[in-house]
Scaffold this motif. Structure first.
Motif, mmCIF file in Angstrom:
data_model
loop_
_atom_site.group_PDB
_atom_site.id
_atom_site.type_symbol
_atom_site.label_atom_id
_atom_site.label_comp_id
_atom_site.label_asym_id
_atom_site.label_seq_id
_atom_site.Cartn_x
_atom_site.Cartn_y
_atom_site.Cartn_z
ATOM 1 N N ASP A 249 0.808 -1.218 0.000
ATOM 2 C CA ASP A 249 0.000 0.000 0.000
ATOM 3 C C ASP A 249 0.844 1.271 0.000
ATOM 4 O OD1 ASP A 249 -2.341 -1.511 0.052
ATOM 5 O OD2 ASP A 249 -2.277 -1.673 2.243
ATOM 6 N N THR A 252 2.507 3.846 3.731
ATOM 7 C CA THR A 252 1.730 3.562 4.943
ATOM 8 C C THR A 252 1.831 2.113 5.386
ATOM 9 O OG1 THR A 252 -0.243 3.137 3.596
ATOM 10 C CG2 THR A 252 0.086 5.388 4.407
ATOM 11 N N SER A 253 2.407 1.243 4.575
ATOM 12 C CA SER A 253 2.514 -0.173 4.927
ATOM 13 C C SER A 253 3.966 -0.617 4.905
ATOM 14 C CB SER A 253 1.690 -1.033 3.953
ATOM 15 O OG SER A 253 2.142 -0.839 2.624
ATOM 16 N N ARG A 393 4.661 6.858 -5.678
ATOM 17 C CA ARG A 393 4.429 6.686 -4.245
ATOM 18 C C ARG A 393 5.617 7.112 -3.386
ATOM 19 N NH1 ARG A 393 1.342 0.819 -3.600
ATOM 20 N NH2 ARG A 393 -0.510 1.338 -4.843
#
Length: 470
Positions: A249, A252-253, A393
Motif C-alpha cells: 500500500d 503507509t505499509s 508513491r
C-alpha cells in the motif's frame, strides 16, 4: 522642462525607465507584485479574473480581476529551475526539491514518518568510460605513465600535471580523436531506457529472491525511488537515486520481513552490473552495447549521521544542490536549443562540448535514430530526460508543495472549495520579462531576499550551536 529633457537624455535607458516606473501612480502596487514573486528575473504576465460563487445561491464569495493592477496584468513566477536563467526561482525550486526528497526519507508532506524504518539506499550510477580524460585528484598527478607512451594519433596517453578542480583541462579527453563521441551521445540518448531496465531488474531480483512471480511482487512490496541527473566534468550524465522498499500500500505499509536492506543492496548491485541497452544497428557506427559504468556505489541511508551510511538531510541537500544547475553552469552544453551547425560552431563552449553537440547533429540525421530526436536535444548533448524524476508513491509532488505554499500565503482568507463553491477563471498570457529599469529593481529585491534567507540560516545555526553548548 527643456533642461529636464536634456538631463534625461544624458541618462541610460535603464535609469530613464526607473524614473518612469517611480513616477507611475501604481508603482507601489507593482513593487508589491515583484516582491511577492521574490524578484523573479523573467516573470510571466497574465490578464484575467477569478470568481468563486456559492453553488446553491449564486452569491459571490470572492473575486479578483487584473483590471485594477498596473498595466491590467499580474506578474507570476517563471518557475525556471536553472540558476543561470532565474536565480530566485531556481532557489525556490531547490527548496521544493529538498522537501520532496526529504519527505520520502523522513516523512512529512502527507508521508508517514515510519518511512525512516524502511530499507533505503542512496545509489550512484555512472556512465562508462568513452576514453581517458584529464582529472583532478588531490595531491596526485592526473595520469602518470612510464616511458611517455603515445596513442596512434601521436598524442601522450598520460598527464603528469596536478590539476586543480577548476582547471579548464579537467574533463577534456587526452586525445579527442581517440574519444568515443558516438558512444557518449548514444549513451545519453538511451540513459532513460537504461534506468527503466535497471528499475525492472531490481524488481525481478527481489521477486526471484522471494520465490514469487514478478507479476505478483506488487502484492508484497513496492519499490519507490527519486533520482536526479548530474553532469560530470567529462560532460557525461550520472544518476543519484534514493531507493526505498514499502509495503503493497506504499509508505503507509511495511514490506515483508524478507525484504531487507541487504537484499535491496544485492538487487541494486545485480541490476547495475547486468543491465544494458542495444540501440539500432547502423552502417554509420556499427553495433553498440550501452551499459552502466564501473563506478557504482550503493550506501544505506540512516535517520542520523552514521559512519556506514548517510543521513536523511545530507541526501536531500545533495540532491537539491544539483537540481538547480543548468547545462551551461556545469559546462556540459547550453541552456537553449540549437537549430543548425552554425549555432553549434558559434556556441561559447570548449571543443569537447562542441564535438558532442556536433555528433548529436550528425547522428540525428540518421533514420534509425529518428526516434531519439538527437538534433532537438543537441544542446544537452543528447540527454533528453528530466533532471529529477520519482515514482508515484515516493513522496509528495511539486504541485502539492506549491499549492501548500500558496495556501500559507493566503492565510484564512481563501474560500473553501467543495460541492457548495464553484470557481470560474479566465486567464490569458500577455507578456513576459522586465523592462531595463524593472530588471534592476527586481535584481535588488532578489538580492535582498537572498541576504535575508542567509541571515536567517546563520541565526538558526548559531541558535543550534549555542543550544548544544548550553
Amino acid at each position: 522642462m527643456l533642461e529636464r529633457e536634456r538631463r534625461l537624455r544624458l541618462l541610460s535607458d535603464a535609469d530613464r525607465d526607473t524614473i518612469r516606473l517611480a513616477n507611475d501612480p501604481k508603482f507601489s502596487r507593482w513593487l508589491e507584485q515583484i516582491k511577492a514573486i521574490g524578484g523573479c528575473a523573467n516573470p510571466v504576465y497574465l490578464s484575467g479574473s477569478t470568481i468563486t460563487r456559492d453553488a446553491v445561491t449564486g452569491e459571490v464569495i470572492s473575486s479578483y480581476s487584473t483590471a485594477t493592477e498596473p498595466g491590467e496584468r499580474l506578474a507570476v513566477r517563471c518557475r525556471n529551475r536553472r540558476a543561470s536563467v532565474c536565480e530566485p526561482c531556481s532557489r525556490l525550486h531547490a527548496g521544493d526539491t529538498f522537501q520532496l526528497v526529504r519527505a520520502g526519507l523522513s516523512g512529512g508532506k502527507s508521508v508517514p514518518e515510519v518511512v525512516r524504518e524502511r530499507p533505503r539506499l542512496f545509489v550512484t550510477l555512472t556512465a562508462p568510460s568513452f576514453g581517458p580524460v584529464h582529472r583532478a585528484v588531490d595531491g596526485e598527478r592526473c595520469r602518470p605513465r612510464r616511458d611517455a607512451p603515445r596513442c596512434e594519433h601521436g598524442r601522450p596517453l598520460g598527464c603528469g600535471l596536478d590539476h586543480a578542480d577548476d582547471d579548464h583541462m579537467v574533463g577534456l579527453p587526452l586525445c579527442a580523436d581517440c574519444y568515443d563521441y558516438v558512444g557518449h551521445v548514444l549513451w545519453h540518448a538511451h540513459a532513460g531506457l537504461l534506468w527503466d531496465r535497471f528499475a525492472t531488474a531490481v524488481r525481478r531480483h527481489l521477486a526471484s529472491a522471494a520465490g514469487i512471480p514478478r507479476s505478483r511482487l506488487g502484492e508484497y512490496l513496492v519499490v519507490s525511488f527519486a533520482k536526479v541527473a548530474e553532469f560530470q566534468k567529462r560532460a557525461a550524465v550520472h544518476f543519484h537515486a534514493v531507493v526505498r522498499l514499502d509495503g503493497p500500500d506504499g509508505p503507509t505499509s511495511s514490506p515483508p520481513a524478507w525484504a531487507t536492506a541487504d537484499l535491496l543492496s544485492e538487487a541494486v548491485t545485480h541490476a547495475a552490473t547486468t543491465g544494458y541497452v542495444t540501440p539500432p544497428d547502423s552502417g554509420a557506427y556499427g553495433t553498440e552495447r550501452l551499459a552502466w559504468g564501473a563506478q557504482f556505489d550503493a550506501r544505506p541511508v540512516h535517520s542520523f549521521d552514521d559512519p556506514d551510511g548517510l543521513s536523511d538531510g545530507a541526501v536531500a541537500g545533495y540532491v537539491a544542490k544539483y537540481v538547480s544547475k543548468g547545462a551551461a553552469e556545469t559546462g556540459a552544453g547550453l541552456d537553449y536549443r540549437v537549430t543548425s551547425l552554425d549555432d553549434i560552431r558559434a556556441a561559447a563552449v570548449n571543443g569537447h562540448i562542441r564535438a558532442l553537440m556536433g555528433t548529436c547533429w550528425r547522428l540525428g540525421g540518421l533514420a534509425e535514430l529518428e526516434h531519439v530526436r538527437l538534433r532537438t536535444w543537441a544542446h544537452s548533448l543528447g540527454y533528453r530526460g528530466h533532471i529529477l524524476t520519482k515514482s508515484r508513491r515516493y513522496s509528495t509532488t511539486y504541485g502539492a508543495l506549491r499549492e501548500e505554499r500558496a495556501d500559507h500565503r493566503r492565510g484564512d482568507t481563501r474560500p473553501m472549495g467543495g460541492p457548495d463553491a464553484v470557481t470560474e477563471s479566465a486567464w490569458r498570457f500577455v507578456g513576459s520579462g522586465h523592462t531595463p529599469g524593472a530588471a534592476g529593481l527586481a535584481l535588488g529585491i532578489a538580492e535582498s531576499h537572498a541576504q535575508s534567507l542567509q541571515l536567517a540560516r546563520e541565526a538558526r545555526d548559531d541558535a543550534a550551536r549555542w543550544g548544544e553548548w548550553l
